[in-house]
Design a protein around this motif. Sequence first.
Motif, mmCIF file in Angstrom:
data_model
loop_
_atom_site.group_PDB
_atom_site.id
_atom_site.type_symbol
_atom_site.label_atom_id
_atom_site.label_comp_id
_atom_site.label_asym_id
_atom_site.label_seq_id
_atom_site.Cartn_x
_atom_site.Cartn_y
_atom_site.Cartn_z
ATOM 1 N N GLY A 155 0.890 -1.306 0.130
ATOM 2 C CA GLY A 155 -0.074 0.022 -0.066
ATOM 3 C C GLY A 155 0.933 1.371 0.018
ATOM 4 N N ARG A 156 0.280 2.411 0.177
ATOM 5 C CA ARG A 156 0.997 3.681 0.232
ATOM 6 C C ARG A 156 2.177 3.613 1.337
ATOM 7 N NH1 ARG A 156 -1.164 9.850 0.067
ATOM 8 N NH2 ARG A 156 0.732 10.845 0.071
ATOM 9 N N ASN A 157 3.338 3.627 0.976
ATOM 10 C CA ASN A 157 4.378 3.540 2.122
ATOM 11 C C ASN A 157 4.176 2.407 3.144
ATOM 12 O OD1 ASN A 157 5.754 5.612 0.791
ATOM 13 N ND2 ASN A 157 4.652 7.310 2.199
ATOM 14 N N GLN A 158 3.602 1.366 2.884
ATOM 15 C CA GLN A 158 3.432 0.278 3.730
ATOM 16 C C GLN A 158 3.245 -1.104 2.893
ATOM 17 O OE1 GLN A 158 0.707 0.743 6.876
ATOM 18 N NE2 GLN A 158 -0.376 -1.194 6.280
ATOM 19 N N ILE A 159 3.974 -1.885 3.583
ATOM 20 C CA ILE A 159 4.173 -3.215 2.964
ATOM 21 C C ILE A 159 3.647 -4.298 4.188
ATOM 22 C CG2 ILE A 159 6.573 -3.700 3.669
ATOM 23 C CD1 ILE A 159 6.530 -5.568 1.038
ATOM 24 N N THR A 160 2.711 -5.215 3.590
ATOM 25 C CA THR A 160 2.241 -6.451 4.729
ATOM 26 C C THR A 160 2.844 -7.836 4.036
ATOM 27 O OG1 THR A 160 0.585 -5.130 5.385
ATOM 28 C CG2 THR A 160 0.269 -7.611 5.774
ATOM 29 N N VAL A 161 3.546 -8.452 4.953
ATOM 30 C CA VAL A 161 3.947 -9.710 4.334
ATOM 31 C C VAL A 161 3.096 -10.715 4.632
ATOM 32 C CG1 VAL A 161 5.436 -11.627 4.668
ATOM 33 C CG2 VAL A 161 6.246 -9.230 4.869
ATOM 34 N N LEU A 162 2.363 -11.497 3.691
ATOM 35 C CA LEU A 162 1.041 -12.302 3.828
ATOM 36 C C LEU A 162 1.598 -13.847 3.784
ATOM 37 C CD1 LEU A 162 -1.022 -10.776 0.910
ATOM 38 C CD2 LEU A 162 -1.249 -10.473 3.126
ATOM 39 N N ASP A 163 2.615 -14.365 3.516
ATOM 40 C CA ASP A 163 3.272 -15.503 3.132
ATOM 41 C C ASP A 163 4.737 -15.680 3.721
ATOM 42 O OD1 ASP A 163 4.131 -18.055 2.845
ATOM 43 O OD2 ASP A 163 2.824 -18.032 0.704
ATOM 44 N N TRP A 164 5.070 -15.745 4.732
ATOM 45 C CA TRP A 164 6.601 -15.660 5.388
ATOM 46 C C TRP A 164 7.279 -16.976 4.580
ATOM 47 C CZ3 TRP A 164 8.876 -11.720 6.749
ATOM 48 C CH2 TRP A 164 8.229 -10.589 7.214
ATOM 49 N N LYS A 165 6.750 -18.184 4.647
ATOM 50 C CA LYS A 165 7.277 -19.181 4.172
ATOM 51 C C LYS A 165 7.434 -19.313 2.575
ATOM 52 C CE LYS A 165 5.467 -22.722 7.558
ATOM 53 N NZ LYS A 165 4.869 -24.154 7.803
ATOM 54 N N GLY A 166 6.561 -18.497 2.094
ATOM 55 C CA GLY A 166 6.569 -18.439 0.595
ATOM 56 C C GLY A 166 7.841 -17.251 0.293
ATOM 57 N N LEU A 167 7.841 -16.346 1.088
ATOM 58 C CA LEU A 167 9.034 -15.411 1.129
ATOM 59 C C LEU A 167 10.357 -15.748 1.098
ATOM 60 C CD1 LEU A 167 8.956 -12.176 0.229
ATOM 61 C CD2 LEU A 167 9.418 -11.893 2.823
ATOM 62 N N GLU A 168 10.567 -17.027 2.267
ATOM 63 C CA GLU A 168 11.806 -17.425 2.459
ATOM 64 C C GLU A 168 12.095 -18.319 1.440
ATOM 65 O OE1 GLU A 168 13.879 -20.275 6.109
ATOM 66 O OE2 GLU A 168 12.020 -19.491 6.174
ATOM 67 N N ALA A 169 11.205 -18.864 0.649
ATOM 68 C CA ALA A 169 11.315 -19.822 -0.448
ATOM 69 C C ALA A 169 11.908 -18.858 -1.686
ATOM 70 C CB ALA A 169 10.430 -20.524 -0.997
ATOM 71 N N SER A 170 11.529 -17.488 -1.551
ATOM 72 C CA SER A 170 12.228 -16.678 -2.731
ATOM 73 C C SER A 170 13.340 -16.140 -2.305
ATOM 74 C CB SER A 170 11.198 -15.558 -2.870
ATOM 75 O OG SER A 170 9.817 -16.086 -3.174
ATOM 76 N N SER A 171 13.636 -16.338 -0.932
ATOM 77 C CA SER A 171 15.146 -15.654 -0.634
ATOM 78 C C SER A 171 16.065 -16.481 -1.178
ATOM 79 C CB SER A 171 15.120 -15.278 0.881
ATOM 80 O OG SER A 171 16.148 -14.806 1.340
ATOM 81 N N CYS A 172 17.412 -15.883 -1.234
ATOM 82 C CA CYS A 172 18.884 -16.486 -1.292
ATOM 83 C C CYS A 172 19.065 -17.460 0.104
ATOM 84 C CB CYS A 172 19.659 -15.693 -1.687
ATOM 85 S SG CYS A 172 20.131 -14.369 -0.555
#
Length: 255
Positions: free
Chosen positions: A223-240
């Motif tokens: 959103g405007r100047n804000q980010i909400t993480v919806l899927d931490w496991k998915g984000l970890e899979a996208s990380s190095c």
Amino acid sequence: MTDERAHVLVCCSPTMEALLHKGWVDNASANGLLAALPGASRERLIAKTQRVSLSVKDILYRPGEPLTSVYFPLTCVISMMTEMKNGATIEIATVGNEGVLGIPAFLGIDVGVAIGITQVSGEARMMNVEDFKQAAKSDEHFDTILRRYTYALLMQIALSGGCNSLHSVEERYARWLLMMHGRTNVDVFAFTQEFLSTMLGVSRARVNIVTGALEKAGLIKHGRNQITVLDWKGLEASSCDCYRIIKEEFARVLV
């Protein structure tokens, strides 16, 4: 750094603020390094500290300036930044509730070697640098845990250098969010696009593209100047792999 340049950094540095519940945390175990000490060592050390509240944009260290205090974060997060001659800055390490800001003093260096700036407001325990050095000399347990933490911090700095050069912006963006989450345990962050571009060392346009891709994948909501993480496991899979390595090393050495 000149006074004028420092003023620009304080006033204009892009910053990030986690959406945290405010209020004092008066529990030494909130800091992983302190919690790793035996009870008697921890109590002696805590007696030499004072509880402080740090705000976003607080500059705690500047390169070449004397170190007067060290900080054990409880709920705040502090970035170690390096600055190039052209004024560009990039984050080289993050210090949160796992450790301490001020390791150069432990190594016998009495001046700052990087910019230390609060990026997530919160609480910390502050200790006079002379008391810190004396405690490290007189307490074998504290000396040992500081040596182990120094290794982990240097490993983080080394990995960050390689990560910034070799891994994609999307992987590094995910890693950065995961590291913030690990230190704050919140899902919602407020920030500017300029802030992320500085942390990641890329253009704002590139940050916008990656943010859009992660949102399309259902991992975050922007959103405007804000980010909400919806899927931490998915984000970890996208990380190095750097995120996992850093996390595991800090967990291993702080025992």
